[in-house]
Design an enzyme around this catalytic site. Structure first.
Site, PDB file in Angstrom:
ATOM      1  N   ASN A  37     -21.536  13.756 120.242  1.00  0.00           N
ATOM      2  CA  ASN A  37     -21.976  13.491 118.875  1.00  0.00           C
ATOM      3  C   ASN A  37     -22.986  12.362 118.932  1.00  0.00           C
ATOM      4  OD1 ASN A  37     -20.106  15.358 118.136  1.00  0.00           O
ATOM      5  ND2 ASN A  37     -18.749  13.943 117.046  1.00  0.00           N
ATOM      6  N   ASN A  62     -11.932  14.220 118.591  1.00  0.00           N
ATOM      7  CA  ASN A  62     -13.257  13.859 118.119  1.00  0.00           C
ATOM      8  C   ASN A  62     -13.463  12.350 118.203  1.00  0.00           C
ATOM      9  OD1 ASN A  62     -15.831  14.524 116.632  1.00  0.00           O
ATOM     10  ND2 ASN A  62     -14.964  12.984 115.253  1.00  0.00           N
ATOM     11  N   GLU A  63     -14.403  11.929 119.033  1.00  0.00           N
ATOM     12  CA  GLU A  63     -14.871  10.549 119.056  1.00  0.00           C
ATOM     13  C   GLU A  63     -13.761   9.518 119.248  1.00  0.00           C
ATOM     14  OE1 GLU A  63     -17.292   9.841 115.611  1.00  0.00           O
ATOM     15  OE2 GLU A  63     -18.810  11.262 116.233  1.00  0.00           O
ATOM     16  N   TYR A  67     -26.165  10.203 116.897  1.00  0.00           N
ATOM     17  CA  TYR A  67     -26.812   9.934 115.618  1.00  0.00           C
ATOM     18  C   TYR A  67     -28.016   9.006 115.660  1.00  0.00           C
ATOM     19  CZ  TYR A  67     -23.210  12.518 113.185  1.00  0.00           C
ATOM     20  OH  TYR A  67     -22.407  13.534 112.732  1.00  0.00           O
ATOM     21  N   HIS A 114      -9.396  15.168 114.406  1.00  0.00           N
ATOM     22  CA  HIS A 114     -10.557  14.512 113.817  1.00  0.00           C
ATOM     23  C   HIS A 114     -10.043  13.421 112.870  1.00  0.00           C
ATOM     24  CE1 HIS A 114     -15.095  15.142 113.098  1.00  0.00           C
ATOM     25  NE2 HIS A 114     -14.770  14.057 112.410  1.00  0.00           N
ATOM     26  N   GLN A 154     -12.476  15.821 105.622  1.00  0.00           N
ATOM     27  CA  GLN A 154     -13.723  15.646 104.889  1.00  0.00           C
ATOM     28  C   GLN A 154     -14.045  16.789 103.939  1.00  0.00           C
ATOM     29  OE1 GLN A 154     -15.803  14.419 108.775  1.00  0.00           O
ATOM     30  NE2 GLN A 154     -16.900  13.244 107.252  1.00  0.00           N
ATOM     31  N   PHE A 211     -24.498  14.231 104.147  1.00  0.00           N
ATOM     32  CA  PHE A 211     -24.951  14.701 105.459  1.00  0.00           C
ATOM     33  C   PHE A 211     -25.177  16.209 105.475  1.00  0.00           C
ATOM     34  CE2 PHE A 211     -23.391  10.639 107.120  1.00  0.00           C
ATOM     35  CZ  PHE A 211     -24.143  10.424 108.268  1.00  0.00           C
ATOM     36  N   GLU A 260     -17.523  11.244 103.244  1.00  0.00           N
ATOM     37  CA  GLU A 260     -18.049  10.519 104.399  1.00  0.00           C
ATOM     38  C   GLU A 260     -17.216   9.245 104.639  1.00  0.00           C
ATOM     39  OE1 GLU A 260     -19.883  11.162 106.945  1.00  0.00           O
ATOM     40  OE2 GLU A 260     -19.909   9.088 107.633  1.00  0.00           O
ATOM     41  N   TRP A 261     -15.927   9.435 104.879  1.00  0.00           N
ATOM     42  CA  TRP A 261     -15.026   8.351 105.289  1.00  0.00           C
ATOM     43  C   TRP A 261     -15.177   7.113 104.408  1.00  0.00           C
ATOM     44  CZ3 TRP A 261     -11.693  11.041 107.829  1.00  0.00           C
ATOM     45  CH2 TRP A 261     -12.110  12.083 108.655  1.00  0.00           C
ATOM     46  N   TRP A 298     -24.473  18.439 111.917  1.00  0.00           N
ATOM     47  CA  TRP A 298     -23.530  17.777 111.021  1.00  0.00           C
ATOM     48  C   TRP A 298     -24.278  17.501 109.735  1.00  0.00           C
ATOM     49  CZ3 TRP A 298     -18.386  17.119 111.068  1.00  0.00           C
ATOM     50  CH2 TRP A 298     -17.864  16.383 110.000  1.00  0.00           C
ATOM     51  N   GLU A 338     -22.240  17.287 117.197  1.00  0.00           N
ATOM     52  CA  GLU A 338     -22.701  16.742 115.919  1.00  0.00           C
ATOM     53  C   GLU A 338     -24.038  16.051 116.127  1.00  0.00           C
ATOM     54  OE1 GLU A 338     -20.070  13.982 113.894  1.00  0.00           O
ATOM     55  OE2 GLU A 338     -18.351  15.285 114.223  1.00  0.00           O
ATOM     56  N   ARG A 389     -17.847  24.762 113.963  1.00  0.00           N
ATOM     57  CA  ARG A 389     -16.893  23.770 114.448  1.00  0.00           C
ATOM     58  C   ARG A 389     -16.154  23.151 113.263  1.00  0.00           C
ATOM     59  NH1 ARG A 389     -17.766  17.736 115.745  1.00  0.00           N
ATOM     60  NH2 ARG A 389     -15.770  17.227 116.696  1.00  0.00           N
TER      61      ARG A 389
HETATM   62  C1  PNW Z   1     -19.047  10.932 112.967  1.00  0.00           C
HETATM   63  N1  PNW Z   1     -20.487   4.685 114.018  1.00  0.00           N
HETATM   64  O1  PNW Z   1     -18.576   9.689 112.625  1.00  0.00           O
HETATM   65  C2  PNW Z   1     -17.898  11.861 112.622  1.00  0.00           C
HETATM   66  O2  PNW Z   1     -17.457  12.689 113.650  1.00  0.00           O
HETATM   67  C3  PNW Z   1     -18.053  12.599 111.339  1.00  0.00           C
HETATM   68  O3  PNW Z   1     -16.794  12.894 110.814  1.00  0.00           O
HETATM   69  C4  PNW Z   1     -18.910  11.799 110.379  1.00  0.00           C
HETATM   70  O4  PNW Z   1     -18.975  12.350 109.099  1.00  0.00           O
HETATM   71  C5  PNW Z   1     -20.292  11.691 110.998  1.00  0.00           C
HETATM   72  O5  PNW Z   1     -20.240  11.147 112.306  1.00  0.00           O
HETATM   73  C6  PNW Z   1     -21.275  10.876 110.175  1.00  0.00           C
HETATM   74  O6  PNW Z   1     -20.854   9.542 110.064  1.00  0.00           O
HETATM   75  C7  PNW Z   1     -19.100   8.475 113.003  1.00  0.00           C
HETATM   76  O7  PNW Z   1     -20.315   3.734 113.240  1.00  0.00           O
HETATM   77  C8  PNW Z   1     -18.864   7.393 112.160  1.00  0.00           C
HETATM   78  O8  PNW Z   1     -21.068   4.543 115.114  1.00  0.00           O
HETATM   79  C9  PNW Z   1     -19.303   6.148 112.492  1.00  0.00           C
HETATM   80  C10 PNW Z   1     -20.005   5.966 113.673  1.00  0.00           C
HETATM   81  C11 PNW Z   1     -20.258   7.028 114.519  1.00  0.00           C
HETATM   82  C12 PNW Z   1     -19.798   8.288 114.175  1.00  0.00           C
END
Ligand code: PNW
Length: 461
Positions: free
Chosen positions: A296, A166-167, A298, A121, A19, A431, A422-423, A415, A369, A76
């Site tokens: 992590n 990661n995740e 959100y 990651h 990223q 972010f 952002e993917w 984060w 995060e 991190r």
């Molecule tokens: C995380 N969802 O990604 C990642 O660890 C980061 O790289 C990313 O930039 C950040 O959160 C913000 O998106 C996620 O769809 C992406 O639930 C998608 C999901 C959750 C986390």
């Protein structure tokens, strides 16, 4: 809001390699699955990619200075597997890649900032996708452990905090189920197999760390899993069960194995043969394989029992494979939303922390995060992202409440340090607490960076 967190609480900021680094094909780096995924038209917004990203590869000093000014004591970041091992295998080491991370680690330590290193990651070496079928391959967990070994060996004298993966949920569901992230597979069964191999990879890497490197360098190692909170939609048993089931399919899927040695019963019962099994030896390797839980977090959604519901409303991306769970997800239309459309629900964060503490016997938890994306603008050289300041303040207040109720929350990483790739959403979703102008690559602290910095230093009253 005054900072009343414990004195030794770890304050940090987070990023990941693909990223921010850029230099996608420089100094011997091999391609990753994200380099390839971004080339498929339509996969990423505006067909953007991480070839340059924030150009962090060439800006170590500048970016460590951002951290130093912020006042965080921990940073991190992740290592790009294919920067160190261009085709994923230890036979060919790219020493320029090792040099880059050495420089970064040394600069951090010189600035009195602890490096927290994530080994994976999401940027799997492309060669391993092609030759080993990525996370579906039988050899992949051993190949990951070999790669981890190289990292412990080269960086373990200075890196004292490691995160293997990661995740895993995102790797499995978004990469192998919904196909919205690399490698873009769409399947109802592949996520469980991919997830299984990710867990084994974690356990094997931890085993090497503890046997070979811990006795020499010491340090801690754990996994970072993501989870949103699931609140029962209505005050009835079926919805309470649905919320619990949703949390188990989300978080316990990857956390039960590392704390308890096996998948949650509800997953085994509902998935049957779709869910691979661990051997007795693997269970033993997994159990206790995380010194802490990296979380992590959100957002929050309502969960309700989906029996009899035909889903004609929006199907939300973060429900996993909902037909396996029989859970219907929704949000309250009064909740505020970020520009990802994720709801802002601080109390969900507190409830989740309490749920984790209860389920796993009050382990050390680090929020590795938490943050939000907003449509930030730079106006006259400043970015007044007061919505983000609000987000961070209210989520931190929720964290403090959880600590006051006995949760062993030991640290928090925002984060992200800066706007980045952002993917699948490309560069439009911001972010960062530092604004990045993707034309000039100039970084500017947003109001949120100023607030967070003051808060950490105890200068907010
Ligand atoms: C995380 N969802 O990604 C990642 O660890 C980061 O790289 C990313 O930039 C950040 O959160 C913000 O998106 C996620 O769809 C992406 O639930 C998608 C999901 C959750 C986390």
């Amino acid at each position: 809001m005054k900072n009343t967190f414990p004195k030794n609480f770890i304050w940090g900021a987070a990023t990941s390699a693909y990223q921010i680094e850029g230099a996608a094909a420089e100094d011997g780096k091999g391609p990753s699955i994200w380099d390839a995924f971004c080339q498929i038209p339509g996969k990423v917004a505006k067909n953007e990619h991480g070839n340059i990203a924030c150009d962090h590869y060439h800006r170590i000093e500048e970016d460590v200075a951002l951290l130093k000014n912020l006042g965080v004591k921990a940073y991190r970041f992740s290592i790009a597997w294919s920067r160190i091992l261009p085709n994923g295998r230890v036979k060919k080491i790219n020493h320029k890649g090792i040099d880059f991370y050495n420089k970064l680690i040394d600069a951090l330590i010189a600035a009195d900032i602890q490096p927290w290193v994530t080994l994976y990651h999401w940027d799997l070496p492309l060669a391993l996708q092609m030759e080993e079928n990525g996370w579906l391959g039988e050899n992949i967990s051993d190949l990951f452990a070999d790669y981890a070994d190289i990292c412990f060996k080269h960086f373990g004298d200075r890196v004292k905090n490691w995160i293997t993966i990661n995740e895993a949920w995102v790797v499995a569901i978004l990469g192998y189920g919904q196909g919205v992230f690399a490698p873009g597979k769409i399947s109802n069964t592949a996520p469980y197999k991919a997830g299984h191999h990710v867990l084994l990879a974690h356990a094997k890497a931890v085993n090497i760390f503890r046997k070979k490197y811990f006795p020499i360098h010491g340090g801690k190692i754990g996994i970072t899993n993501n989870c949103d909170w699931r609140e029962p939609l209505m005050d009835k048993q079926a919805d309470k069960d649905a919320a619990q089931r949703a949390l188990e399919f989300f978080f316990a899927w990857f956390t039960d194995p590392v704390f308890k040695g096996d998948y949650p019963k509800v997953m085994k019962d509902r998935l049957g043969e779709k869910l691979p099994q661990f051997s007795a030896e693997e269970k033993a390797l997994l159990k206790g394989s995380s010194d802490f839980i990296g979380l992590n977090h959100y957002t929050t959604m309502y969960a309700s029992d989906a029996s009899g519901i035909t889903q004609d409303g929006p199907i939300y991306g973060n429900g996993g494979i909902s037909e396996d769970q029989n859970v219907n997800l929704s949000v309250d239309k009064n909740w505020k939303r970020t520009s990802m459309n994720w709801a802002v629900v601080p109390w969900g964060c507190k409830n989740l922390l309490l749920w984790i503490a209860d389920r796993y016997d009050n382990p050390d938890i680090y929020i590795t995060e938490n943050g939000c994306s907003y449509n930030d603008q730079l106006v006259d050289g400043a970015c007044e992202d007061n919505n983000r300041v609000d987000f961070i303040q209210t989520y931190l207040a929720a964290c403090k409440e959880a600590i006051d109720q006995g949760v062993n929350l030991k640290g928090y990483f925002i984060w992200s340090l800066m706007d980045n790739f952002e993917w699948a959403s490309g560069y439009e979703k911001r972010f960062g607490i530092h604004f990045v102008d993707f034309e000039t690559l100039e970084r500017t602290p947003k109001a949120s960076a100023k607030w967070y910095g003051k808060f950490i230093k105890n200068e907010v009253t």
